[in-house]
Design a protein around this motif. Structure first.
Motif, mmCIF file in Angstrom:
data_model
loop_
_atom_site.group_PDB
_atom_site.id
_atom_site.type_symbol
_atom_site.label_atom_id
_atom_site.label_comp_id
_atom_site.label_asym_id
_atom_site.label_seq_id
_atom_site.Cartn_x
_atom_site.Cartn_y
_atom_site.Cartn_z
ATOM 1 N N LEU A 257 -8.228 13.950 -21.145
ATOM 2 C CA LEU A 257 -8.591 14.515 -22.437
ATOM 3 C C LEU A 257 -7.253 15.694 -22.785
ATOM 4 C CD1 LEU A 257 -12.133 14.829 -23.392
ATOM 5 C CD2 LEU A 257 -10.744 13.258 -24.518
ATOM 6 N N ALA A 258 -7.122 16.496 -21.763
ATOM 7 C CA ALA A 258 -5.906 17.325 -21.532
ATOM 8 C C ALA A 258 -4.635 16.724 -21.804
ATOM 9 C CB ALA A 258 -6.281 18.370 -20.558
ATOM 10 N N ILE A 259 -4.608 15.751 -21.025
ATOM 11 C CA ILE A 259 -3.207 14.999 -20.981
ATOM 12 C C ILE A 259 -3.000 14.389 -22.316
ATOM 13 C CG2 ILE A 259 -2.173 12.791 -19.828
ATOM 14 C CD1 ILE A 259 -3.519 13.532 -17.267
ATOM 15 N N LEU A 260 -3.951 13.867 -22.824
ATOM 16 C CA LEU A 260 -4.107 13.210 -24.113
ATOM 17 C C LEU A 260 -3.667 14.185 -25.468
ATOM 18 C CD1 LEU A 260 -4.553 10.667 -25.891
ATOM 19 C CD2 LEU A 260 -6.652 11.043 -26.139
ATOM 20 N N ARG A 261 -4.256 15.281 -25.166
ATOM 21 C CA ARG A 261 -3.708 16.492 -26.074
ATOM 22 C C ARG A 261 -2.463 16.823 -25.965
ATOM 23 N NH1 ARG A 261 -5.588 18.151 -30.943
ATOM 24 N NH2 ARG A 261 -3.082 17.786 -31.398
ATOM 25 N N LEU A 262 -1.931 17.153 -24.772
ATOM 26 C CA LEU A 262 -0.473 17.415 -24.717
ATOM 27 C C LEU A 262 0.514 16.234 -25.167
ATOM 28 C CD1 LEU A 262 -0.424 18.926 -21.020
ATOM 29 C CD2 LEU A 262 -0.084 20.169 -23.276
ATOM 30 N N SER A 263 0.126 14.926 -24.970
ATOM 31 C CA SER A 263 0.939 13.932 -25.296
ATOM 32 C C SER A 263 1.019 13.974 -26.955
ATOM 33 C CB SER A 263 0.142 12.401 -24.917
ATOM 34 O OG SER A 263 0.305 12.431 -23.448
ATOM 35 N N LEU A 264 -0.234 14.165 -27.692
ATOM 36 C CA LEU A 264 -0.233 14.286 -29.161
ATOM 37 C C LEU A 264 0.655 15.467 -29.423
ATOM 38 C CD1 LEU A 264 -3.900 13.315 -29.745
ATOM 39 C CD2 LEU A 264 -1.920 11.715 -30.225
ATOM 40 N N ASN A 265 0.570 16.569 -28.670
ATOM 41 C CA ASN A 265 1.238 17.600 -29.091
ATOM 42 C C ASN A 265 2.880 17.380 -29.114
ATOM 43 O OD1 ASN A 265 -0.835 19.064 -29.793
ATOM 44 N ND2 ASN A 265 -0.857 20.160 -27.710
ATOM 45 N N TYR A 266 3.312 16.564 -28.249
ATOM 46 C CA TYR A 266 4.589 16.176 -27.999
ATOM 47 C C TYR A 266 5.099 15.194 -29.175
ATOM 48 C CZ TYR A 266 8.834 13.705 -26.272
ATOM 49 O OH TYR A 266 9.981 13.171 -25.830
ATOM 50 N N ARG A 273 3.326 12.799 -37.695
ATOM 51 C CA ARG A 273 2.344 13.283 -38.504
ATOM 52 C C ARG A 273 0.907 12.751 -37.838
ATOM 53 N NH1 ARG A 273 3.919 13.486 -44.793
ATOM 54 N NH2 ARG A 273 5.854 14.900 -44.503
ATOM 55 N N ILE A 274 0.379 13.490 -37.156
ATOM 56 C CA ILE A 274 -0.851 12.999 -36.406
ATOM 57 C C ILE A 274 -1.893 14.338 -36.621
ATOM 58 C CG2 ILE A 274 -2.114 12.195 -34.314
ATOM 59 C CD1 ILE A 274 0.479 11.614 -33.275
#
Length: 578
Positions: A257-266, A273-274
């Motif tokens: 979940l942390a990796i997914l959050r960083l990917s979405l922030n990138y 627009r996410i």
């Protein structure tokens, strides 16, 4: 001629723009002797000739006009004098408070310590320079006698060159790293503080709000999951979490979940627009910053920021004090539960495998977060009875609450001892005079009940044991010495006591019975200054105008104490009469 006289009479500002002389103090304790002479304007002979009536010299109409003109000018000067003396009064008390603050800070000792640290730093620098000079002098002295020896023996020369090459190579390769390990005296650098400005203050508040926005959004999403704001999202999260805990994948799940959050922030930083939020975000309108602020707006801005900071620091202090009191056995019955729980966890960790312990903790956390908290939030009575962590946290006291409890117990003990002593005799036969007087509260001029001619049971409340510094403005008096008095204000269970600071006798002290007060409210002496003022107005049947306790720094605390005690006494008296 009458038109000219009207122009002369209504010259200058209107009288409505000034406060009434009877409604504002016109002297202080320090400046009461410095009276401002009132100059009455004299009219010249030419003006007198213009004011005379053509019918004849010295008519009654012209004489009354000149008298009205002189009277209005003198009234205006007296009003200006009253405003000026009020401002001087406020300045006098602010200077006294500033002097006390300067005495408490001990600036001289700080300067002396700073000078000592500077001298130490200079001595260390001198020692380091002397050591470096000694080393530079030793190197050429060691090289000079080596030359004849090298000429005498060729083998020594070759060995010397090899050693010098190795030393040079070592210094080139590792010299930078060796220099990093050299100890140097620590330099005390003082950071320059920025001056206070309204624009910088608003900018910092907005930066803090923007920086805390991700944390607040994360907390909102967690609370939305626990409250089942979106039923489908909470159900899916509950099933995935329980499945991951059952198979031992809880830690990989959180890392994913942390990796997914960083990917979405990138992707968001790249322009995508996410929106990944359970609670819909509400865009708050941004107010454009004002370029020019008035003095009152700046003062109000500082008050708002100070209030927010006060509330934030108060909440943080409550949390830290509760944690400290939990571990310091302030409430033994609460800390005992934590003590037993830690022993049980320690014994379980010694005999049970970590996989079973992790499975049990994960299942309990999931059920508690998704199911039990949801039920407790919907049913507050169940939460107050069976939610053990919530009961422990709410029952933990803070330091102010502990202080109030200790003061209440001490007052109860004093009341019981006083009642027992008064049943028998006034004082035991074996008690000396010093021991008898130590039971009473004392002021700078003696025992409290003797200064104000009260009973021995009357003593200041715990909130105002040292009193509040203020000035008493008695607007019924006309003499400057009786009009304003500096002193200290105390509140007892039944009386409001003012002790004058510049009087040796108790005649100038003021004692007001709380049951005699007809009205109490906050008061503002100068309407020009921003804020709600620094005074309290008390109305009694014996005074025509309210008594004002002005120039009080802790006005709000004093007002709440007086008002609460007044309500308590009046309600008790009304209930006894009924």
């Amino acid at each position: 001629m009458l038109k000219k006289l009207d122009k002369i009479r209504f010259r200058g500002h209107k009288r409505d723009e000034f406060l009434d002389l009877a409604e504002s103090p016109n002297a202080s304790d320090t400046e009461c002797g410095d009276e401002i002479p009132v100059k009455i304007p004299r009219t010249s002979t030419r003006d007198n000739e213009e004011l005379r009536d053509p019918a004849g010299p010295g008519t009654i109409i012209m004489a009354s006009g000149v008298q009205d003109f002189n009277r209005t000018e003198s009234d205006r000067l007296n009003e200006i004098k009253g405003h000026l003396e009020i401002a001087l009064l406020e300045k006098h008390f602010l200077q006294e408070e500033l002097r006390k603050l300067r005495e408490e800070t001990n600036a001289e000792t700080l300067r002396q310590e700073l000078e000592k640290e500077r001298q130490r730093r200079l001595e260390l620098e001198q020692k380091v320079n002397e050591v470096l000079k000694a080393r530079t002098e030793e190197v050429p002295a060691a090289q000079q006698p080596a030359k004849p020896q090298a000429q005498a023996n060729g083998t020594d020369k070759r060995s010397h060159t090899v050693c010098s090459r190795l030393q040079k190579w070592f210094c080139d390769k590792f010299g930078e790293y060796v220099e990093d390990f050299r100890f140097q005296p620590e330099e005390n650098t003082v950071e320059t503080e920025e001056p206070l400005s309204a624009r910088r203050l608003t900018e910092n508040m907005r930066r803090l709000k923007r920086g805390a926005k991700p944390v607040t959004n994360f907390v909102k999403n967690l609370s939305a999951l626990s409250d089942w704001y979106s039923i489908y999202t909470s159900a899916i999260a509950f099933i995935i979490y329980m499945n991951a805990v059952w198979h031992g994948w809880a830690i990989p799940m959180f890392l994913f979940l942390a990796i997914l959050r960083l990917s979405l922030n990138y992707l968001i930083a790249r322009g995508w627009r996410i929106q990944w939020s359970i609670v819909p975000e509400v865009s708050e309108p941004m107010e454009p910053p004002k370029e020019d602020l008035t003095v009152s707006e700046k003062f109000q801005l500082v008050l708002d920021v100070a209030q927010k900071a006060q509330n934030l620091f108060g909440k943080m202090a409550d949390i830290l004090e509760k944690i400290k009191n939990l571990f310091m056995w302030v409430q033994p019955e609460i800390t005992q539960k934590l003590y037993i729980t830690l022993w049980a966890a320690f014994i379980a960790s010694c005999f049970l495998p970590y996989r079973i312990i992790g499975l049990a903790m994960g299942l309990y956390a999931g059920i508690k977060f998704f199911l039990i908290d949801f039920i407790f939030k919907r049913c507050p009575r169940l939460r107050a009875k069976y939610d053990t962590p919530y009961i422990i946290w709410t029952s933990l006291p803070t330091d102010p609450q502990l202080k109030e409890r200790s003061n209440a117990t001490v007052s109860r003990r004093l009341q019981t001892t006083a009642s027992r002593s008064y049943v028998g005799s006034s004082a035991p036969t074996g008690m000396s005079k010093d021991e008898d007087t130590s039971r009473f509260h004392t002021t700078k001029r003696g025992n409290f009940h003797e200064v104000f001619n009260l009973s021995e049971n009357e003593r200041p409340l715990a909130v105002c044991e040292n009193g509040w510094r203020c000035c008493l403005i008695n607007r019924d008096r006309k003499m400057p010495t009786d009009y304003i008095r500096n002193g200290v204000l105390y509140v007892t269970e039944n009386y409001l006591c003012f002790e004058s600071s510049k009087s040796g006798s108790s005649k100038r002290n003021k004692v007001i019975k709380l049951t005699d007060i007809t009205d109490i409210q906050k008061y503002k002496v100068l309407s020009v200054l921003p804020g709600s003022g620094m005074g309290i107005a008390v109305s009694t049947p014996s005074t025509q105008k309210p008594l004002v306790f002005g120039a009080m720094v802790h006005r709000d605390e004093a007002f709440e104490t007086i008002f609460n005690q007044y309500v308590k006494i009046t309600s008790a008296s009304s209930s006894s009469e009924s």
